[in-house]
Enzyme design. Sequence first.
Site, mmCIF file in Angstrom:
data_model
loop_
_atom_site.group_PDB
_atom_site.id
_atom_site.type_symbol
_atom_site.label_atom_id
_atom_site.label_comp_id
_atom_site.label_asym_id
_atom_site.label_seq_id
_atom_site.Cartn_x
_atom_site.Cartn_y
_atom_site.Cartn_z
ATOM 1 N N ALA A 62 11.361 -21.571 3.700
ATOM 2 C CA ALA A 62 11.011 -20.761 2.597
ATOM 3 C C ALA A 62 9.740 -19.934 3.007
ATOM 4 O O ALA A 62 9.602 -18.764 2.511
ATOM 5 C CB ALA A 62 11.183 -21.366 1.254
ATOM 6 N N ILE A 93 13.379 -27.900 -2.637
ATOM 7 C CA ILE A 93 13.582 -28.977 -3.745
ATOM 8 C C ILE A 93 12.432 -29.769 -3.755
ATOM 9 O O ILE A 93 11.990 -30.332 -2.720
ATOM 10 C CB ILE A 93 14.891 -29.767 -3.322
ATOM 11 N N GLU A 126 7.965 -35.596 -3.127
ATOM 12 C CA GLU A 126 6.845 -36.286 -3.907
ATOM 13 C C GLU A 126 5.464 -35.736 -3.755
ATOM 14 O O GLU A 126 4.681 -36.109 -4.787
ATOM 15 C CB GLU A 126 6.825 -37.580 -2.880
ATOM 16 N N HIS A 163 3.436 -30.150 -2.020
ATOM 17 C CA HIS A 163 3.715 -29.118 -1.446
ATOM 18 C C HIS A 163 4.855 -28.238 -1.972
ATOM 19 O O HIS A 163 4.875 -26.941 -1.782
ATOM 20 C CB HIS A 163 4.317 -29.781 0.048
ATOM 21 N N ASN A 172 15.192 -11.592 -4.454
ATOM 22 C CA ASN A 172 14.645 -13.009 -4.017
ATOM 23 C C ASN A 172 15.630 -13.964 -4.435
ATOM 24 O O ASN A 172 15.961 -14.028 -5.563
ATOM 25 C CB ASN A 172 13.461 -13.366 -4.765
#
Length: 181
Positions: free
Chosen positions: A58, A84, A87, A90, A114
């Site tokens: 992305a 998605i 942990e 980021h 978008n």
Amino acid sequence: MAGASHYILDLPKFDSAPRLLIVVAPYYKMIADNLVSGAKAVAEDAGAKVDIVEVPGALEVPTAIAMAARMADYDGFVALGCVIRGETTHYDTVCNDSSRALTLMGLDGICIGNGILTVENHMQAEVRADPKGQNKGGGAAAAALHLISLSRKWARRTKGIGFKPSESFRIAGETDGSKNA
Ligand SMILES: Nc1c(NC[C@H](O)[C@H](O)[C@H](O)CO)[nH]c(=O)[nH]c1=O
Ligand SMILES: CC(=O)[C@@H](O)COP(=O)(O)O
């Protein structure tokens, strides 16, 4: 549009076929494939000509669109992908930087829809990517088409002067002919 729970504008009509570039990040391939299917179906319903390119993730989608906006001849762009949460933080970087970059290009007059999903888990993504579900890919294509229609409407009123990209989008070394260039 199947699965939609909000108001959807009718697709615009065009005198000449708009040229759309779909830039997709197939980081989650099945999700991306469904987003592309939905986007292509809407684009074809509107009579648009569609090209598709892939980038790794992305974060690369806005860069590819910026390059194509300067170096190719498209009327608008559809950004597709799926982010998605993992942990670390980021997720926030990928979501915020990709969406902010697309929005800033939009404010500079580049017609972009978008369709980069930002979700907590794969199930949420599946529902939103499904062309028979929430069809976010189709929604992104529709958004780009509406912006192209507006751009053409106002370009006609300015006698074809059309949109003048801001300084940030002028190719290095190119001048606009003004004394201060
Ligand atoms: N975690 C996800 C990514 N991460 C990769 C970045 O988008 C980018 O490609 C990398 O940082 C190299 O610049 N991308 C997604 O599309 N979806 C994710 O969930
Ligand atoms: C959205 C992301 O960048 C994410 O998938 C990366 O996962 P993690 O935060 O576990 O490294």
